[in-house]
Design a protein around this motif. Structure first.
Motif, short mmCIF file in Angstrom:
data_model
loop_
_atom_site.label_atom_id
_atom_site.label_comp_id
_atom_site.label_asym_id
_atom_site.label_seq_id
_atom_site.Cartn_x
_atom_site.Cartn_y
_atom_site.Cartn_z
N ALA A 5 35.33 -7.70 -44.98
CA ALA A 5 34.78 -8.87 -45.82
C ALA A 5 34.07 -8.64 -46.96
CB ALA A 5 33.61 -9.59 -44.78
N TYR A 6 34.05 -7.12 -47.27
CA TYR A 6 33.19 -6.71 -48.53
C TYR A 6 33.94 -7.11 -49.57
CZ TYR A 6 30.87 -3.43 -51.64
OH TYR A 6 30.43 -2.94 -52.70
N PRO A 7 33.40 -7.71 -50.67
CA PRO A 7 32.04 -7.66 -51.04
C PRO A 7 31.22 -9.03 -50.46
CG PRO A 7 32.93 -8.13 -52.96
CD PRO A 7 34.16 -8.11 -51.96
N ARG A 8 32.10 -9.84 -49.81
CA ARG A 8 31.50 -11.21 -49.27
C ARG A 8 30.69 -11.16 -48.08
NH1 ARG A 8 36.70 -12.71 -50.21
NH2 ARG A 8 37.33 -12.87 -52.47
N ASP A 9 30.43 -9.83 -47.45
CA ASP A 9 29.79 -9.69 -46.36
C ASP A 9 28.15 -9.79 -46.64
OD1 ASP A 9 28.86 -9.20 -43.86
OD2 ASP A 9 29.27 -7.08 -43.92
N PHE A 10 27.75 -10.82 -47.03
CA PHE A 10 26.31 -10.99 -47.46
C PHE A 10 25.19 -10.74 -46.32
CE2 PHE A 10 28.81 -14.00 -50.06
CZ PHE A 10 28.45 -13.39 -51.41
N ALA A 11 25.54 -10.87 -45.01
CA ALA A 11 24.72 -10.37 -44.10
C ALA A 11 24.60 -8.82 -44.34
CB ALA A 11 25.09 -10.70 -42.80
N GLY A 12 25.59 -8.11 -44.87
CA GLY A 12 25.34 -6.48 -44.95
C GLY A 12 24.13 -6.29 -45.93
N PHE A 13 24.24 -7.23 -47.16
CA PHE A 13 23.18 -6.96 -48.26
C PHE A 13 21.80 -7.35 -47.46
CE2 PHE A 13 26.75 -8.15 -50.71
CZ PHE A 13 26.96 -6.96 -51.21
N VAL A 14 21.61 -8.41 -46.59
CA VAL A 14 20.35 -8.75 -46.05
C VAL A 14 19.87 -7.56 -45.21
CG1 VAL A 14 19.32 -10.20 -44.17
CG2 VAL A 14 20.76 -11.14 -46.09
N ARG A 15 20.83 -6.94 -44.37
CA ARG A 15 20.44 -5.73 -43.41
C ARG A 15 19.98 -4.86 -44.41
NH1 ARG A 15 25.12 -7.69 -40.83
NH2 ARG A 15 26.47 -6.22 -41.63
#
Length: 54
Positions: A5-15
């Motif tokens: 999903a990168y770079p659309r894995d926005f939950a990863g940025f939050v974590r």
């Protein structure tokens, strides 16, 4: 981070933001150096060639 999903894995940025904020509380940023202290620190290193601009 979901590699598919990168770079659309926005939950990863939050974590990652949450984890980095924990580090900042344990290891606060040092105070800024003034110019004289910065020159002394850079001049003391053998792997950095420090020459003032003339």
């Amino acid at each position: 981070m979901d590699a598919a999903a990168y770079p659309r894995d926005f939950a990863g940025f939050v974590r990652s933001h949450r984890e980095l904020s924990k580090i900042r509380r344990r290891c606060p940023m040092p105070l800024p150096l003034d110019a004289a202290d910065a020159v002394a620190a850079l001049s003391a290193r053998d792997d950095i060639v420090w020459r003032p601009v003339t």
